[in-house]
Design a protein around this motif. Structure first.
Motif, PDB file in Angstrom:
ATOM      1  N   TRP A   9     104.734  48.750  31.634  1.00  0.00           N
ATOM      2  CA  TRP A   9     105.653  47.919  30.856  1.00  0.00           C
ATOM      3  C   TRP A   9     104.892  47.087  29.825  1.00  0.00           C
ATOM      4  O   TRP A   9     105.351  46.890  28.705  1.00  0.00           O
ATOM      5  N   SER A  10     103.716  46.614  30.201  1.00  0.00           N
ATOM      6  CA  SER A  10     102.923  45.806  29.268  1.00  0.00           C
ATOM      7  C   SER A  10     102.425  46.642  28.102  1.00  0.00           C
ATOM      8  O   SER A  10     102.320  46.143  26.979  1.00  0.00           O
ATOM      9  N   ILE A  11     102.108  47.906  28.342  1.00  0.00           N
ATOM     10  CA  ILE A  11     101.718  48.792  27.248  1.00  0.00           C
ATOM     11  C   ILE A  11     102.883  48.973  26.284  1.00  0.00           C
ATOM     12  O   ILE A  11     102.707  48.971  25.066  1.00  0.00           O
ATOM     13  N   ALA A  12     104.097  49.087  26.831  1.00  0.00           N
ATOM     14  CA  ALA A  12     105.290  49.238  25.994  1.00  0.00           C
ATOM     15  C   ALA A  12     105.508  48.002  25.127  1.00  0.00           C
ATOM     16  O   ALA A  12     105.700  48.111  23.914  1.00  0.00           O
ATOM     17  N   LEU A  13     105.459  46.824  25.727  1.00  0.00           N
ATOM     18  CA  LEU A  13     105.598  45.576  24.970  1.00  0.00           C
ATOM     19  C   LEU A  13     105.061  44.428  25.810  1.00  0.00           C
ATOM     20  O   LEU A  13     105.609  44.135  26.884  1.00  0.00           O
ATOM     21  N   PRO A  14     103.991  43.798  25.357  1.00  0.00           N
ATOM     22  CA  PRO A  14     103.465  42.649  26.092  1.00  0.00           C
ATOM     23  C   PRO A  14     104.557  41.606  26.311  1.00  0.00           C
ATOM     24  O   PRO A  14     105.308  41.277  25.401  1.00  0.00           O
ATOM     25  N   GLY A  15     104.636  41.130  27.544  1.00  0.00           N
ATOM     26  CA  GLY A  15     105.643  40.137  27.914  1.00  0.00           C
ATOM     27  C   GLY A  15     106.753  40.704  28.778  1.00  0.00           C
ATOM     28  O   GLY A  15     107.366  39.977  29.560  1.00  0.00           O
ATOM     29  N   PHE A  16     107.034  41.998  28.666  1.00  0.00           N
ATOM     30  CA  PHE A  16     108.097  42.606  29.476  1.00  0.00           C
ATOM     31  C   PHE A  16     107.860  42.431  30.980  1.00  0.00           C
ATOM     32  O   PHE A  16     108.764  42.026  31.703  1.00  0.00           O
ATOM     33  N   PRO A  17     106.650  42.734  31.491  1.00  0.00           N
ATOM     34  CA  PRO A  17     106.468  42.574  32.944  1.00  0.00           C
ATOM     35  C   PRO A  17     106.640  41.124  33.389  1.00  0.00           C
ATOM     36  O   PRO A  17     107.172  40.867  34.462  1.00  0.00           O
ATOM     37  N   GLN A  18     106.185  40.181  32.575  1.00  0.00           N
ATOM     38  CA  GLN A  18     106.332  38.783  32.936  1.00  0.00           C
ATOM     39  C   GLN A  18     107.818  38.419  33.033  1.00  0.00           C
ATOM     40  O   GLN A  18     108.231  37.733  33.972  1.00  0.00           O
ATOM     41  N   ILE A  19     108.613  38.908  32.086  1.00  0.00           N
ATOM     42  CA  ILE A  19     110.057  38.654  32.121  1.00  0.00           C
ATOM     43  C   ILE A  19     110.672  39.306  33.351  1.00  0.00           C
ATOM     44  O   ILE A  19     111.469  38.683  34.065  1.00  0.00           O
ATOM     45  N   LEU A  20     110.305  40.548  33.633  1.00  0.00           N
ATOM     46  CA  LEU A  20     110.838  41.249  34.801  1.00  0.00           C
ATOM     47  C   LEU A  20     110.448  40.560  36.107  1.00  0.00           C
ATOM     48  O   LEU A  20     111.175  40.638  37.097  1.00  0.00           O
ATOM     49  N   ASN A  21     109.310  39.873  36.110  1.00  0.00           N
ATOM     50  CA  ASN A  21     108.862  39.152  37.308  1.00  0.00           C
ATOM     51  C   ASN A  21     109.377  37.717  37.363  1.00  0.00           C
ATOM     52  O   ASN A  21     108.949  36.937  38.209  1.00  0.00           O
ATOM     53  N   GLY A  22     110.274  37.358  36.433  1.00  0.00           N
ATOM     54  CA  GLY A  22     110.873  36.023  36.456  1.00  0.00           C
ATOM     55  C   GLY A  22     110.014  34.941  35.821  1.00  0.00           C
ATOM     56  O   GLY A  22     110.331  33.764  35.912  1.00  0.00           O
ATOM     57  N   ARG A  23     108.959  35.303  35.167  1.00  0.00           N
ATOM     58  CA  ARG A  23     108.101  34.331  34.457  1.00  0.00           C
ATOM     59  C   ARG A  23     108.544  34.330  32.991  1.00  0.00           C
ATOM     60  O   ARG A  23     107.836  34.820  32.112  1.00  0.00           O
ATOM     61  N   TYR A  24     109.728  33.760  32.796  1.00  0.00           N
ATOM     62  CA  TYR A  24     110.417  33.877  31.506  1.00  0.00           C
ATOM     63  C   TYR A  24     109.690  33.202  30.353  1.00  0.00           C
ATOM     64  O   TYR A  24     109.573  33.789  29.274  1.00  0.00           O
ATOM     65  N   VAL A  25     109.216  31.982  30.554  1.00  0.00           N
ATOM     66  CA  VAL A  25     108.554  31.267  29.451  1.00  0.00           C
ATOM     67  C   VAL A  25     107.321  32.039  28.992  1.00  0.00           C
ATOM     68  O   VAL A  25     107.156  32.323  27.800  1.00  0.00           O
ATOM     69  N   LYS A  26     106.487  32.407  29.952  1.00  0.00           N
ATOM     70  CA  LYS A  26     105.279  33.159  29.618  1.00  0.00           C
ATOM     71  C   LYS A  26     105.641  34.497  28.969  1.00  0.00           C
ATOM     72  O   LYS A  26     105.056  34.896  27.973  1.00  0.00           O
ATOM     73  N   GLY A  27     106.613  35.180  29.521  1.00  0.00           N
ATOM     74  CA  GLY A  27     107.035  36.467  28.979  1.00  0.00           C
ATOM     75  C   GLY A  27     107.544  36.364  27.555  1.00  0.00           C
ATOM     76  O   GLY A  27     107.164  37.158  26.684  1.00  0.00           O
ATOM     77  N   PHE A  28     108.400  35.391  27.301  1.00  0.00           N
ATOM     78  CA  PHE A  28     108.946  35.245  25.953  1.00  0.00           C
ATOM     79  C   PHE A  28     107.880  34.778  24.957  1.00  0.00           C
ATOM     80  O   PHE A  28     107.929  35.154  23.784  1.00  0.00           O
ATOM     81  N   ILE A  29     106.903  34.006  25.417  1.00  0.00           N
ATOM     82  CA  ILE A  29     105.784  33.631  24.539  1.00  0.00           C
ATOM     83  C   ILE A  29     104.997  34.880  24.142  1.00  0.00           C
ATOM     84  O   ILE A  29     104.669  35.073  22.963  1.00  0.00           O
TER      85      ILE A  29
END
Length: 151
Positions: A9-29
């Motif tokens: 998922w990170s290869i596809a778009l950095p931040g996606f795995p963080q969002i999927l894991n509920g780490r929304y702020v970090k993921g959206f950053i």
């Protein structure tokens, strides 16, 4: 999410795995920074021209000052996703990611001039080809450090 799924998922778009894991702020950053750097560096144009084989146009359209940020962001976001998925159980697990970022950045620096058999490789293909040596060197250094600690 397991480490492999997280890396993909990170290869596809950095931040996606963080969002999927509920780490929304970090993921959206990460997603925001990915889009910002991508747009400022003209990266989507570089990708298109590279796939079409128009390397000179890819080089002309590259904003190297912005694109230089990309490898560090990309591999840090990838390592962060890997770590969040439990992939940091072994010491020095970040080192292969760090060396990928170093090597890809070096490949990017060389990309406007580096040729193979007289052909420019360009700002997309050449840095990508430096991932494997980065992984190899990073993995070797990680193993050496782990072995050194065992003594």
């Amino acid at each position: 999410m397991n480490t492999t799924e997280s890396l993909l998922w990170s290869i596809a778009l950095p931040g996606f795995p963080q969002i999927l894991n509920g780490r929304y702020v970090k993921g959206f950053i990460f997603v925001f920074l990915e889009i910002l750097i991508n747009v400022q560096a003209n990266f989507n144009e570089i990708i298109i021209f590279s796939f079409l084989g128009d390397i000179e146009q890819a080089i002309t359209n590259t904003n190297y000052l912005w694109l230089m940020f990309y490898p560090c962001l990309y591999f840090f976001a990838m390592y962060d996703a890997y770590r969040d998925a439990g992939g940091n159980k072994q010491r020095y697990s970040s080192i292969p990611f760090v060396f990928c970022a170093y090597f890809v950045t070096f490949g990017l620096i060389l990309s406007p001039k580096f040729t193979i058999f007289g052909h420019l490789i360009g700002p997309m293909w050449l840095p990508m080809s430096f991932v494997i040596p980065g992984l190899i060197v990073g993995t070797i250094i990680k193993k050496v450090l782990i072995k050194k600690e065992a003594y």
